[in-house]
Design a protein around this motif. Structure first.
Motif, PDB file in Angstrom:
ATOM      1  N   UNK A 155      37.209  42.883  28.943  1.00 53.74           N
ATOM      2  CA  UNK A 155      36.878  43.013  30.355  1.00 53.74           C
ATOM      3  C   UNK A 155      35.924  41.892  30.729  1.00 53.74           C
ATOM      4  N   UNK A 156      36.069  41.319  31.901  1.00 51.18           N
ATOM      5  CA  UNK A 156      35.165  40.233  32.275  1.00 51.18           C
ATOM      6  C   UNK A 156      33.741  40.705  32.560  1.00 51.18           C
ATOM      7  N   UNK A 157      33.546  41.915  33.034  1.00 56.10           N
ATOM      8  CA  UNK A 157      32.199  42.409  33.283  1.00 56.10           C
ATOM      9  C   UNK A 157      31.466  41.627  34.349  1.00 56.10           C
ATOM     10  N   UNK A 158      30.150  41.809  34.393  1.00 57.51           N
ATOM     11  CA  UNK A 158      29.324  41.034  35.307  1.00 57.51           C
ATOM     12  C   UNK A 158      29.120  39.652  34.733  1.00 57.51           C
ATOM     13  N   UNK A 159      29.139  38.657  35.586  1.00 55.87           N
ATOM     14  CA  UNK A 159      28.810  37.302  35.154  1.00 55.87           C
ATOM     15  C   UNK A 159      27.309  37.247  34.876  1.00 55.87           C
ATOM     16  N   UNK A 160      26.918  36.400  33.960  1.00 52.03           N
ATOM     17  CA  UNK A 160      25.495  36.243  33.659  1.00 52.03           C
ATOM     18  C   UNK A 160      24.755  35.882  34.941  1.00 52.03           C
ATOM     19  N   UNK A 161      23.723  36.635  35.246  1.00 49.91           N
ATOM     20  CA  UNK A 161      22.943  36.413  36.452  1.00 49.91           C
ATOM     21  C   UNK A 161      23.439  37.163  37.675  1.00 49.91           C
ATOM     22  N   UNK A 162      24.612  37.790  37.584  1.00 52.76           N
ATOM     23  CA  UNK A 162      25.130  38.495  38.753  1.00 52.76           C
ATOM     24  C   UNK A 162      24.258  39.703  39.116  1.00 52.76           C
ATOM     25  N   UNK A 163      23.583  40.287  38.137  1.00 56.00           N
ATOM     26  CA  UNK A 163      22.669  41.389  38.448  1.00 56.00           C
ATOM     27  C   UNK A 163      21.560  40.912  39.388  1.00 56.00           C
ATOM     28  N   UNK A 164      21.128  39.647  39.221  1.00 56.88           N
ATOM     29  CA  UNK A 164      20.118  39.075  40.121  1.00 56.88           C
ATOM     30  C   UNK A 164      20.693  38.880  41.519  1.00 56.88           C
ATOM     31  N   UNK A 165      21.909  38.380  41.603  1.00 53.01           N
ATOM     32  CA  UNK A 165      22.541  38.176  42.911  1.00 53.01           C
ATOM     33  C   UNK A 165      22.693  39.497  43.656  1.00 53.01           C
ATOM     34  N   UNK A 166      23.123  40.543  42.940  1.00 53.82           N
ATOM     35  CA  UNK A 166      23.395  41.825  43.582  1.00 53.82           C
ATOM     36  C   UNK A 166      22.131  42.618  43.905  1.00 53.82           C
ATOM     37  N   UNK A 167      21.118  42.545  43.016  1.00 55.37           N
ATOM     38  CA  UNK A 167      19.982  43.451  43.137  1.00 55.37           C
ATOM     39  C   UNK A 167      18.609  42.786  43.132  1.00 55.37           C
ATOM     40  N   UNK A 168      18.538  41.504  42.817  1.00 61.22           N
ATOM     41  CA  UNK A 168      17.255  40.831  42.632  1.00 61.22           C
ATOM     42  C   UNK A 168      16.345  40.826  43.840  1.00 61.22           C
ATOM     43  N   UNK A 169      16.897  40.860  45.049  1.00 60.92           N
ATOM     44  CA  UNK A 169      16.038  40.837  46.230  1.00 60.92           C
ATOM     45  C   UNK A 169      15.389  42.192  46.504  1.00 60.92           C
ATOM     46  N   UNK A 170      15.886  43.264  45.878  1.00 59.06           N
ATOM     47  CA  UNK A 170      15.361  44.604  46.144  1.00 59.06           C
ATOM     48  C   UNK A 170      14.819  45.316  44.916  1.00 59.06           C
ATOM     49  N   UNK A 171      15.161  44.844  43.724  1.00 55.36           N
ATOM     50  CA  UNK A 171      14.776  45.527  42.494  1.00 55.36           C
ATOM     51  C   UNK A 171      14.101  44.564  41.527  1.00 55.36           C
TER      52      UNK A 171
END
Length: 193
Positions: A155-171
């Motif tokens: 499975x491709x999963x999240x790309x490295x750093x995508x957690x920052x793109x999706x949630x970094x501004x709020x979490x």
């Protein structure tokens, strides 16, 4: 993304992800790092994580889009525990019968199964259901293995750093040490700022 019929079929036959509650979640709760509160299990499936949380004092809502998985969850819930099991689409602007925010949000491999706008829509759901201080536990396939080093299908999963793109501004985002970096999996503990 795998469709609802496929998930219903797997829950009727064999779903390889089924088992007890996830070890990372168990450690976070039993260590006291995440105290009991209002929790939502996003993509709860047959309910192992939700049932574990309810047994540890959480007020739990389990949401999944597979009615078959939810029926298994209902049957597996001990009579002494109360979990609200709901059919819902985590990419929708709202989930019927879900209101307010939660102290704990849990996702074990739903977000990474979504693509494009659906992934962004689920991230918006997480934001909408959280409040300052909420904890979001995200376990996912994490694509840090270059395609030329992969063995077989993956499975491709999240790309490295995508957690920052999706949630970094709020979490505030912390990656747990296990699963180990380079394993193809990751578990993040995110605290809403």
């Amino acid at each position: 993304m795998v469709g609802r019929r496929a998930y219903d079929f797997m829950y009727r036959t064999w779903a390889p992800w089924e088992g007890g509650p996830r070890s990372e979640l168990v450690r976070l709760v039993t260590s006291g790092r995440i105290p009991p509160g209002r929790a939502i299990d996003l993509g709860c499936g047959s309910g192992a994580n939700s049932i574990f949380l309810a047994a540890h004092g959480f007020d739990v809502t389990g949401v999944d889009y597979s009615p078959v998985g939810l029926e298994k969850a209902r049957r597996a819930t001990p009579p002494s525990l109360s979990v609200s099991w709901l059919v819902g689409d985590l990419t929708a602007a709202s989930i019927p019968a879900v209101s307010g925010t939660f102290d704990l949000l849990v996702d074990y491999s739903v977000l990474d199964d979504l693509r494009g706008p659906a992934r962004d829509a689920m991230a918006a759901t997480v934001l909408r259901l959280s409040h300052p201080g909420s904890v979001f536990v995200l376990w996912c396939f994490y694509d840090e293995i270059p395609w030329w080093k992969r063995r077989g299908g993956r499975f491709p999963g999240l790309a490295v750093g995508e957690e920052q793109r999706l949630f970094g501004s709020s979490f505030d985002i912390e990656r747990l040490p296990e699963p180990a970096a380079g394993s193809g999996f990751a578990c993040f503990v995110m605290t809403r700022a």
